[in-house]
Design a protein around this motif. Structure first.
Motif, mmCIF file in Angstrom:
data_model
loop_
_atom_site.group_PDB
_atom_site.id
_atom_site.type_symbol
_atom_site.label_atom_id
_atom_site.label_comp_id
_atom_site.label_asym_id
_atom_site.label_seq_id
_atom_site.Cartn_x
_atom_site.Cartn_y
_atom_site.Cartn_z
ATOM 1 N N THR A 114 0.841 -1.202 0.000
ATOM 2 C CA THR A 114 0.000 0.000 0.000
ATOM 3 C C THR A 114 0.872 1.247 0.000
ATOM 4 O O THR A 114 0.632 2.190 -0.755
ATOM 5 C CB THR A 114 -0.939 0.000 1.224
ATOM 6 O OG1 THR A 114 -1.712 -1.199 1.215
ATOM 7 C CG2 THR A 114 -1.848 1.202 1.223
ATOM 8 N N ARG A 144 -7.325 -0.028 -6.812
ATOM 9 C CA ARG A 144 -7.992 -0.495 -5.598
ATOM 10 C C ARG A 144 -7.077 -0.308 -4.383
ATOM 11 O O ARG A 144 -7.495 0.176 -3.336
ATOM 12 C CB ARG A 144 -8.400 -1.964 -5.755
ATOM 13 C CG ARG A 144 -8.867 -2.665 -4.485
ATOM 14 C CD ARG A 144 -9.954 -1.989 -3.708
ATOM 15 N NE ARG A 144 -11.166 -1.847 -4.465
ATOM 16 C CZ ARG A 144 -12.172 -1.048 -4.105
ATOM 17 N NH1 ARG A 144 -12.099 -0.361 -2.986
ATOM 18 N NH2 ARG A 144 -13.237 -0.933 -4.835
ATOM 19 N N VAL A 145 -5.809 -0.690 -4.525
ATOM 20 C CA VAL A 145 -4.856 -0.529 -3.415
ATOM 21 C C VAL A 145 -4.693 0.952 -3.078
ATOM 22 O O VAL A 145 -4.641 1.325 -1.898
ATOM 23 C CB VAL A 145 -3.491 -1.188 -3.760
ATOM 24 C CG1 VAL A 145 -2.437 -0.820 -2.743
ATOM 25 C CG2 VAL A 145 -3.640 -2.697 -3.858
ATOM 26 N N HIS A 147 -6.911 3.367 -3.570
ATOM 27 C CA HIS A 147 -8.153 3.803 -2.923
ATOM 28 C C HIS A 147 -8.202 3.335 -1.469
ATOM 29 O O HIS A 147 -8.480 4.119 -0.555
ATOM 30 C CB HIS A 147 -9.354 3.259 -3.701
ATOM 31 C CG HIS A 147 -10.669 3.537 -3.044
ATOM 32 N ND1 HIS A 147 -11.270 4.764 -3.095
ATOM 33 C CD2 HIS A 147 -11.482 2.741 -2.312
ATOM 34 C CE1 HIS A 147 -12.406 4.723 -2.427
ATOM 35 N NE2 HIS A 147 -12.565 3.509 -1.939
ATOM 36 N N ASP A 148 -7.919 2.060 -1.258
ATOM 37 C CA ASP A 148 -7.929 1.518 0.106
ATOM 38 C C ASP A 148 -6.853 2.173 0.970
ATOM 39 O O ASP A 148 -7.061 2.417 2.163
ATOM 40 C CB ASP A 148 -7.728 0.003 0.083
ATOM 41 C CG ASP A 148 -8.910 -0.742 -0.532
ATOM 42 O OD1 ASP A 148 -9.988 -0.115 -0.706
ATOM 43 O OD2 ASP A 148 -8.754 -1.931 -0.850
ATOM 44 N N ARG A 151 -8.005 5.586 2.043
ATOM 45 C CA ARG A 151 -9.004 5.426 3.105
ATOM 46 C C ARG A 151 -8.316 5.083 4.425
ATOM 47 O O ARG A 151 -8.660 5.615 5.485
ATOM 48 C CB ARG A 151 -10.006 4.339 2.732
ATOM 49 C CG ARG A 151 -11.044 4.139 3.844
ATOM 50 C CD ARG A 151 -12.148 3.239 3.425
ATOM 51 N NE ARG A 151 -12.963 3.984 2.479
ATOM 52 C CZ ARG A 151 -13.814 3.424 1.640
ATOM 53 N NH1 ARG A 151 -13.958 2.128 1.622
ATOM 54 N NH2 ARG A 151 -14.526 4.164 0.809
ATOM 55 N N ALA A 152 -7.310 4.194 4.386
ATOM 56 C CA ALA A 152 -6.582 3.822 5.599
ATOM 57 C C ALA A 152 -5.839 5.028 6.182
ATOM 58 O O ALA A 152 -5.833 5.234 7.398
ATOM 59 C CB ALA A 152 -5.602 2.681 5.310
ATOM 60 N N ASP A 155 -8.351 7.094 7.925
ATOM 61 C CA ASP A 155 -8.733 6.490 9.200
ATOM 62 C C ASP A 155 -7.671 6.698 10.278
ATOM 63 O O ASP A 155 -7.983 6.843 11.447
ATOM 64 C CB ASP A 155 -8.998 4.992 9.031
ATOM 65 C CG ASP A 155 -10.249 4.715 8.217
ATOM 66 O OD1 ASP A 155 -11.052 5.651 8.011
ATOM 67 O OD2 ASP A 155 -10.414 3.555 7.764
#
Length: 166
Positions: A114, A144-145, A147-148, A151-152, A155
Motif C-alpha cells: 500500500t 484499488r490498493v 483507494h484503500d 481510506r486507511a 482512518d
C-alpha cells in the motif's frame, strides 16, 4: 550542462540526488533513504553524460527499480528471520500521528504494498498503468490498493485529529 528538449538546463548530478531523497525517505524510511539514493546514483554516475532526456525521471525510475530489487531480497531475508527488534518504548499509533503529523511516519504504518502504491502514484505521479508494470499487478488492483490506502490514511489521521481537537 546540457539542455533538455523543453529548453531547461539539465539538473546536476547532485541536484538529482537531492530530488530523489524525499521519495526515497517515503519508500524506505529515513534510515535507508541515503543508501538507496547513493546506490542508485553511483550506478548512474559512469553513464551520466550519456543519459538523454529527463535525467530526474531516469534516475527516479532507476531508484524505483533498485527499491523493488531490494524489496525482493528483504522479503526472502524476512522469511528466514525468526527474531525481530521492538522499540524501547511503544506508543499507540494514534499518539504518534497526533504528536507529529508526519506523512512519512503515517505511511510507514501502512502495509508495504500500500505504501509503495501511494508513494509511486501520488508523490512520484506515476499512472496506474505504469505502476501495474512496475509492481507486476493489474492496473485495476493498483487503483484499488490506492483507494484503500487513501481510506486507511484517512482512518489513521482523522482519529488522531479528533483526539487533539478537544
Amino acid at each position: 550542462m546540457g539542455e533538455d528538449p523543453a529548453g531547461q538546463a539539465d539538473p546536476s548530478y547532485l541536484e538529482v540526488a537531492r530530488r530523489l531523497m524525499g521519495s526515497a525517505r517515503d519508500l524506505v524510511g529515513a534510515h535507508a533513504a541515503d543508501d538507496l539514493v547513493f546506490d542508485t546514483m553511483s550506478t548512474l554516475l559512469p553513464r551520466w553524460d550519456r543519459i538523454t532526456g529527463d535525467k530526474v525521471a531516469y534516475a527516479r525510475r532507476s531508484m524505483v527499480n533498485r527499491f523493488r530489487d531490494q524489496g525482493r531480497h528483504l522479503r526472502v531475508e524476512a522469511a528466514h528471520r525468526h527474531t525481530f527488534v521492538t522499540p524501547d518504548r511503544e506508543e499507540p499509533a494514534n499518539d504518534r500521528v497526533a504528536s507529529r503529523l508526519d506523512l512519512s511516519a503515517v505511511l510507514h504504518l501502512l502495509p508495504e504494498r500500500t505504501r509503495q502504491v501511494l508513494v509511486l502514484r501520488y508523490q512520484l505521479d506515476l499512472s496506474a498503468a505504469d505502476l501495474a508494470v512496475i509492481l507486476g499487478m493489474p492496473a485495476g488492483s493498483v487503483r484499488r490498493v490506492a483507494h484503500d490506502g487513501l481510506r486507511a490514511l484517512s482512518d489513521i489521521i482523522e482519529p488522531a485529529s479528533e483526539g487533539t481537537a478537544s
